[in-house]
Design a protein around this motif. Structure first.
Motif, PDB file in Angstrom:
ATOM      1  N   LYS A 254     -52.866  50.178  -3.731  1.00  0.00           N
ATOM      2  CA  LYS A 254     -53.139  48.891  -4.378  1.00  0.00           C
ATOM      3  C   LYS A 254     -51.877  48.047  -4.467  1.00  0.00           C
ATOM      4  O   LYS A 254     -51.905  46.830  -4.254  1.00  0.00           O
ATOM      5  CB  LYS A 254     -53.718  49.109  -5.778  1.00  0.00           C
ATOM      6  CG  LYS A 254     -55.161  49.577  -5.806  1.00  0.00           C
ATOM      7  CD  LYS A 254     -55.636  49.731  -7.245  1.00  0.00           C
ATOM      8  CE  LYS A 254     -57.072  50.207  -7.303  1.00  0.00           C
ATOM      9  NZ  LYS A 254     -57.544  50.388  -8.703  1.00  0.00           N
ATOM     10  N   LEU A 258     -51.249  44.419  -2.917  1.00  0.00           N
ATOM     11  CA  LEU A 258     -50.885  43.298  -3.773  1.00  0.00           C
ATOM     12  C   LEU A 258     -49.638  42.589  -3.259  1.00  0.00           C
ATOM     13  O   LEU A 258     -49.560  41.354  -3.271  1.00  0.00           O
ATOM     14  CB  LEU A 258     -50.653  43.784  -5.209  1.00  0.00           C
ATOM     15  CG  LEU A 258     -50.162  42.744  -6.226  1.00  0.00           C
ATOM     16  CD1 LEU A 258     -51.146  41.589  -6.330  1.00  0.00           C
ATOM     17  CD2 LEU A 258     -49.949  43.390  -7.587  1.00  0.00           C
ATOM     18  N   TYR A 287     -57.081  44.953  -8.719  1.00  0.00           N
ATOM     19  CA  TYR A 287     -55.810  45.667  -8.795  1.00  0.00           C
ATOM     20  C   TYR A 287     -55.680  46.447 -10.101  1.00  0.00           C
ATOM     21  O   TYR A 287     -54.599  46.520 -10.692  1.00  0.00           O
ATOM     22  CB  TYR A 287     -54.658  44.672  -8.635  1.00  0.00           C
ATOM     23  CG  TYR A 287     -54.634  44.003  -7.276  1.00  0.00           C
ATOM     24  CD1 TYR A 287     -54.327  44.727  -6.125  1.00  0.00           C
ATOM     25  CD2 TYR A 287     -54.955  42.658  -7.131  1.00  0.00           C
ATOM     26  CE1 TYR A 287     -54.324  44.134  -4.872  1.00  0.00           C
ATOM     27  CE2 TYR A 287     -54.945  42.041  -5.889  1.00  0.00           C
ATOM     28  CZ  TYR A 287     -54.638  42.789  -4.762  1.00  0.00           C
ATOM     29  OH  TYR A 287     -54.632  42.192  -3.519  1.00  0.00           O
TER      30      TYR A 287
END
Length: 338
Positions: A254, A258, A287
């Motif tokens: 993640k 991001l 997220y």
């Protein structure tokens, strides 16, 4: 649960267990709390206290018979307490002062240097969102001819200088005339005002600027890039190694996603506000499990960017918040230890 401070032992217990979990990732148990913190309190009483904190939404059990871990609300409670009594160490980031003392550096070098210093200090991905160049106040403009049909514009501001390469064919005298004329017209104005007024200037004073109109045309385009094209500076030199140690595979994936999501990074850092703050990603969002500690970057009082340190919710808030507070204070020209 209300954001009010917990009473007595519950507050002490909540701060202690979150710090323990951040340090070693071990689920929170009544036995562990008794051993490490409240040796005179029975495990039965501590189980009741932990159950109460769970009922308030501050802790949760991953498994029915297992220990507890902090929730997003629990981390928020811990961080709110932390930020109220943050202790700063101005020696930990002495590179910031030397960076600012070198006034020969351009603003882009200062911003890049700040990102590098923070990333080295906290060992988590650091992102700087530059979005305030339009507020910089112009002090002087110097256009220097280079080899061929090119020149370099040095725009000195109260917070440092910006450079812009110009592709314009002109004589040395024209460059010098343009430098003097632009400094006279725009000293004391912001870059945003300068860009707006320059376009009007071209239309209203064609005869006066005829000797260097081409220079103005290319300079306007360069300033537009500074003012309108915000940009990100992302540092993650050794950060992924740290993430591998402190976060699970899903969180690391993640985080990598991001860091490549420019729109989300800009959205997050646009809302940094005027003070240091922490934002947690809720469990139902893309997220989830991640957090950002962020602060505005002001150089000599002018806000030019926002800085954010991104990581898993189980990260070193105390060390990161202290480092960010030190660097933002020094950039503002403050140096009072608190």
């Amino acid at each position: 649960m209300k954001e009010d401070k917990l009473k007595g032992r519950k507050h002490e217990l909540m701060i202690a267990v979150v710090e323990d979990y951040i340090n070693d990732a071990s689920p929170i148990t009544s036995g562990g709390v008794q051993k490490n913190h409240l040796t005179s309190v029975s495990t039965a009483t501590l189980r009741n206290e932990l159950s109460a904190l769970e009922a308030m939404g501050l802790l949760k059990q991953l498994h029915t018979s297992g220990g507890r871990v902090p929730t997003v609300l629990g981390y928020k409670y811990y961080v709110n307490h932390l930020l109220q009594g943050l202790t700063l160490n101005y020696d930990q980031l002495d590179g910031v002062k030397s960076l600012l003392d070198e006034r020969s550096k351009s603003l882009s070098e200062i911003v890049s240097g700040v990102a590098k210093i923070i990333n080295k200090a906290v060992k988590y991905p650091t992102v700087i969102y530059v979005n305030g160049y339009d507020k910089l106040v112009v002090e002087n403009i110097k256009i220097i001819p280079l080899v061929g049909d090119s020149a370099l514009a040095l725009i000195q501001t109260s917070s440092g200088y910006l450079t812009n390469a110009l592709d314009a064919k002109a004589s040395s005298e024209a460059y010098e005339d343009a430098s003097k004329y632009l400094t006279k017209k725009f000293a004391g104005k912001t870059l945003g005002e300068m860009m707006h007024d320059m376009e009007k200037l071209e239309n209203d004073m064609l005869e006066e600027i005829s000797g260097f109109k081409e220079i103005l045309d290319t300079l306007i385009e360069g300033i537009k890039k500074f003012v309108e094209e915000n940009h990100l500076n992302i540092r993650q030199d050794k950060a992924i190694d740290v993430l591998d140690e402190s976060a699970d595979d899903e969180q690391t994936k993640k985080m990598m996603k991001l860091l490549g999501d420019q729109e989300e990074l800009e959205r997050t850092l646009e809302t940094s506000g005027e003070e240091l703050s922490v934002e947690m990603v809720d469990d139902d969002e893309e997220y989830s499990g991640l957090a950002v500690i962020k602060a505005p970057l002001c150089i000599d009082g002018t806000p030019v960017a926002s800085i954010g340190v991104f990581g898993p919710q189980r990260m070193d808030y105390k060390g990161i918040a202290s480092a960010l507070k030190v660097i933002t204070s020094q950039l503002k020209g403050e140096n009072d230890e608190t």
